[in-house]
Design a protein around this motif. Structure first.
Motif, PDB file in Angstrom:
ATOM      1  N   GLU A 157       2.801 -16.838 -16.869  1.00 56.84           N
ATOM      2  CA  GLU A 157       1.663 -17.463 -17.552  1.00 56.84           C
ATOM      3  C   GLU A 157       0.331 -16.759 -17.282  1.00 56.84           C
ATOM      4  OE1 GLU A 157       1.949 -19.342 -13.516  1.00 56.84           O
ATOM      5  OE2 GLU A 157       3.402 -18.814 -15.045  1.00 56.84           O
ATOM      6  N   ALA A 158       0.316 -15.776 -16.394  1.00 60.12           N
ATOM      7  CA  ALA A 158      -0.939 -15.106 -16.010  1.00 60.12           C
ATOM      8  C   ALA A 158      -1.305 -13.995 -16.985  1.00 60.12           C
ATOM      9  CB  ALA A 158      -0.819 -14.544 -14.605  1.00 60.12           C
ATOM     10  N   ASP A 159      -2.577 -13.996 -17.411  1.00 57.76           N
ATOM     11  CA  ASP A 159      -3.083 -12.950 -18.294  1.00 57.76           C
ATOM     12  C   ASP A 159      -3.784 -11.835 -17.534  1.00 57.76           C
ATOM     13  OD1 ASP A 159      -2.203 -14.304 -20.558  1.00 57.76           O
ATOM     14  OD2 ASP A 159      -4.085 -15.415 -20.752  1.00 57.76           O
ATOM     15  N   ALA A 160      -4.182 -12.102 -16.273  1.00 54.86           N
ATOM     16  CA  ALA A 160      -4.926 -11.119 -15.492  1.00 54.86           C
ATOM     17  C   ALA A 160      -4.739 -11.416 -14.001  1.00 54.86           C
ATOM     18  CB  ALA A 160      -6.408 -11.171 -15.850  1.00 54.86           C
ATOM     19  N   ALA A 161      -5.085 -10.428 -13.186  1.00 54.43           N
ATOM     20  CA  ALA A 161      -5.021 -10.590 -11.732  1.00 54.43           C
ATOM     21  C   ALA A 161      -6.225  -9.894 -11.110  1.00 54.43           C
ATOM     22  CB  ALA A 161      -3.735  -9.986 -11.182  1.00 54.43           C
ATOM     23  N   ASP A 162      -6.739 -10.492 -10.035  1.00 52.20           N
ATOM     24  CA  ASP A 162      -7.806  -9.881  -9.249  1.00 52.20           C
ATOM     25  C   ASP A 162      -7.154  -9.211  -8.045  1.00 52.20           C
ATOM     26  OD1 ASP A 162      -9.893 -10.880 -10.884  1.00 52.20           O
ATOM     27  OD2 ASP A 162      -9.684 -12.824  -9.914  1.00 52.20           O
ATOM     28  N   VAL A 163      -7.452  -7.943  -7.846  1.00 51.98           N
ATOM     29  CA  VAL A 163      -6.818  -7.156  -6.790  1.00 51.98           C
ATOM     30  C   VAL A 163      -7.883  -6.710  -5.800  1.00 51.98           C
ATOM     31  CG1 VAL A 163      -5.451  -5.091  -6.282  1.00 51.98           C
ATOM     32  CG2 VAL A 163      -5.074  -6.345  -8.422  1.00 51.98           C
ATOM     33  N   ARG A 164      -7.598  -6.880  -4.514  1.00 51.91           N
ATOM     34  CA  ARG A 164      -8.483  -6.387  -3.455  1.00 51.91           C
ATOM     35  C   ARG A 164      -7.650  -5.559  -2.490  1.00 51.91           C
ATOM     36  NH1 ARG A 164     -13.339  -9.426  -0.831  1.00 51.91           N
ATOM     37  NH2 ARG A 164     -14.214  -8.433  -2.637  1.00 51.91           N
ATOM     38  N   VAL A 165      -8.072  -4.307  -2.288  1.00 54.68           N
ATOM     39  CA  VAL A 165      -7.400  -3.370  -1.398  1.00 54.68           C
ATOM     40  C   VAL A 165      -8.286  -3.175  -0.175  1.00 54.68           C
ATOM     41  CG1 VAL A 165      -6.537  -1.003  -1.165  1.00 54.68           C
ATOM     42  CG2 VAL A 165      -6.329  -2.199  -3.365  1.00 54.68           C
ATOM     43  N   HIS A 166      -7.728  -3.445   1.008  1.00 50.39           N
ATOM     44  CA  HIS A 166      -8.455  -3.303   2.270  1.00 50.39           C
ATOM     45  C   HIS A 166      -7.952  -2.057   3.004  1.00 50.39           C
ATOM     46  CE1 HIS A 166     -10.184  -7.370   2.089  1.00 50.39           C
ATOM     47  NE2 HIS A 166      -9.031  -7.699   1.538  1.00 50.39           N
ATOM     48  N   PHE A 167      -8.844  -1.099   3.221  1.00 48.39           N
ATOM     49  CA  PHE A 167      -8.483   0.105   3.964  1.00 48.39           C
ATOM     50  C   PHE A 167      -8.423  -0.199   5.452  1.00 48.39           C
ATOM     51  CE2 PHE A 167     -10.214   1.946   0.077  1.00 48.39           C
ATOM     52  CZ  PHE A 167      -9.275   2.921  -0.206  1.00 48.39           C
ATOM     53  N   ASP A 168      -7.659   0.616   6.187  1.00 46.62           N
ATOM     54  CA  ASP A 168      -7.710   0.555   7.641  1.00 46.62           C
ATOM     55  C   ASP A 168      -9.122   0.933   8.074  1.00 46.62           C
ATOM     56  OD1 ASP A 168      -5.049  -0.156   7.912  1.00 46.62           O
ATOM     57  OD2 ASP A 168      -4.358   1.902   8.113  1.00 46.62           O
ATOM     58  N   ASP A 169      -9.513   0.538   9.283  1.00 42.87           N
ATOM     59  CA  ASP A 169     -10.880   0.740   9.748  1.00 42.87           C
ATOM     60  C   ASP A 169     -11.298   2.203   9.856  1.00 42.87           C
ATOM     61  OD1 ASP A 169     -11.190  -1.959   9.887  1.00 42.87           O
ATOM     62  OD2 ASP A 169     -11.026  -2.088  12.060  1.00 42.87           O
ATOM     63  N   VAL A 170     -10.362   3.088  10.216  1.00 49.22           N
ATOM     64  CA  VAL A 170     -10.708   4.476  10.519  1.00 49.22           C
ATOM     65  C   VAL A 170      -9.796   5.430   9.762  1.00 49.22           C
ATOM     66  CG1 VAL A 170     -10.912   6.193  12.370  1.00 49.22           C
ATOM     67  CG2 VAL A 170     -11.480   3.811  12.830  1.00 49.22           C
ATOM     68  N   GLY A 171     -10.392   6.509   9.276  1.00 49.25           N
ATOM     69  CA  GLY A 171      -9.654   7.603   8.665  1.00 49.25           C
ATOM     70  C   GLY A 171     -10.119   8.903   9.293  1.00 49.25           C
ATOM     71  N   ALA A 172      -9.626  10.027   8.797  1.00 51.08           N
ATOM     72  CA  ALA A 172     -10.002  11.329   9.332  1.00 51.08           C
ATOM     73  C   ALA A 172     -10.054  12.340   8.191  1.00 51.08           C
ATOM     74  CB  ALA A 172      -9.006  11.776  10.393  1.00 51.08           C
ATOM     75  N   PHE A 173     -10.845  13.403   8.394  1.00 48.43           N
ATOM     76  CA  PHE A 173     -10.938  14.446   7.376  1.00 48.43           C
ATOM     77  C   PHE A 173     -11.069  15.814   8.041  1.00 48.43           C
ATOM     78  CE2 PHE A 173     -15.339  13.604   8.377  1.00 48.43           C
ATOM     79  CZ  PHE A 173     -15.948  14.854   8.326  1.00 48.43           C
ATOM     80  N   ARG A 174     -10.710  16.837   7.261  1.00 49.61           N
ATOM     81  CA  ARG A 174     -10.971  18.227   7.637  1.00 49.61           C
ATOM     82  C   ARG A 174     -11.579  18.894   6.419  1.00 49.61           C
ATOM     83  NH1 ARG A 174      -6.054  21.153   9.707  1.00 49.61           N
ATOM     84  NH2 ARG A 174      -5.472  21.141   7.523  1.00 49.61           N
ATOM     85  N   GLU A 175     -12.728  19.509   6.629  1.00 54.79           N
ATOM     86  CA  GLU A 175     -13.477  20.128   5.540  1.00 54.79           C
ATOM     87  C   GLU A 175     -14.025  21.449   6.051  1.00 54.79           C
ATOM     88  OE1 GLU A 175     -17.060  18.583   2.723  1.00 54.79           O
ATOM     89  OE2 GLU A 175     -17.284  18.225   4.866  1.00 54.79           O
ATOM     90  N   SER A 176     -13.616  22.563   5.454  1.00 57.00           N
ATOM     91  CA  SER A 176     -14.068  23.893   5.856  1.00 57.00           C
ATOM     92  C   SER A 176     -13.941  24.106   7.361  1.00 57.00           C
ATOM     93  CB  SER A 176     -15.513  24.127   5.423  1.00 57.00           C
ATOM     94  OG  SER A 176     -15.656  23.932   4.046  1.00 57.00           O
ATOM     95  N   GLY A 177     -12.828  23.696   7.929  1.00 55.09           N
ATOM     96  CA  GLY A 177     -12.586  23.868   9.351  1.00 55.09           C
ATOM     97  C   GLY A 177     -13.261  22.851  10.245  1.00 55.09           C
ATOM     98  N   VAL A 178     -14.115  22.006   9.692  1.00 58.64           N
ATOM     99  CA  VAL A 178     -14.802  20.963  10.454  1.00 58.64           C
ATOM    100  C   VAL A 178     -14.012  19.668  10.316  1.00 58.64           C
ATOM    101  CG1 VAL A 178     -16.942  19.627  10.654  1.00 58.64           C
ATOM    102  CG2 VAL A 178     -17.047  22.045  10.046  1.00 58.64           C
ATOM    103  N   THR A 179     -13.828  18.971  11.438  1.00 58.11           N
ATOM    104  CA  THR A 179     -13.086  17.717  11.403  1.00 58.11           C
ATOM    105  C   THR A 179     -13.996  16.556  11.758  1.00 58.11           C
ATOM    106  OG1 THR A 179     -12.425  17.934  13.706  1.00 58.11           O
ATOM    107  CG2 THR A 179     -10.931  18.840  12.057  1.00 58.11           C
ATOM    108  N   GLY A 180     -13.601  15.374  11.351  1.00 62.72           N
ATOM    109  CA  GLY A 180     -14.384  14.189  11.675  1.00 62.72           C
ATOM    110  C   GLY A 180     -13.649  12.919  11.315  1.00 62.72           C
TER     111      GLY A 180
END
Length: 173
Positions: free
Chosen positions: A99-122
């Motif tokens: 019977e549903a025509d639509a849904a509201d979706v909420r995505v919660h990320f974990d608190d911390v992530g990591a990246f590497r960019e041009s050899g620099v990490t953070g």
């Protein structure tokens, strides 16, 4: 090939945080829930500056007319390299009542992530980086999934000691 020891440390920290993070109360149902099943996926976009960008999703809420509907979180949602723009990661499945025509979706990320960019990490502070959108049944029925495109160049900002995730997205059915 030379590797940056800081990246190894950050990767270890991120992996440890991902493995010890709470599961957000998600349970895997023993029976198939009622309703039509649809996939929820996440795709990194505009990631050319990043060699790696690791984020995890700990919890997804799907609401229909003010009540929560079942969502099965995929194990692959816990550790995604969103610098890999050729793959939309499966976050999981939700079940939309007939019977549903639509849904509201909420995505919660974990608190911390990591990246590497041009050899620099953070690290990435993703605490306030949840996604919220509404999806309509008529759109979902076309391909049986919805893909959230996370535009990384527009979503990550330099903060004190880490990048901060403030998501800029586009939803595709």
């Amino acid at each position: 090939m030379s590797t940056n020891p800081n990246w190894k440390i950050l990767s270890g920290v991120f992996l440890a945080l991902s493995l010890t993070a709470c599961d957000g109360g998600e349970t895997v149902p023993t029976e198939v829930p009622e309703g039509d099943r649809f996939e929820l996926r996440l795709l990194g976009q505009d990631a050319e500056d990043y060699e790696k960008l690791m984020l995890g999703v700990g919890r997804v809420e799907v609401m229909v007319q003010g009540r929560r509907v079942p969502f099965q979180l995929s194990p692959s949602a816990r550790a995604m390299d969103l610098a890999r723009t050729d793959h939309a990661y499966l976050l999981g499945y939700f079940y939309l009542p007939a019977e549903a025509d639509a849904a509201d979706v909420r995505v919660h990320f974990d608190d911390v992530g990591a990246f590497r960019e041009s050899g620099v990490t953070g690290l990435i502070n993703a605490r306030s980086g949840s996604l919220l959108f509404t999806t309509k049944r008529v759109e979902l029925e076309k391909r049986k999934h919805v893909v959230v495109q996370l535009h990384l160049n527009d979503s990550l900002f330099q903060g004190r000691g880490s990048r901060v995730l403030l998501p800029s997205t586009f939803v595709v059915h």
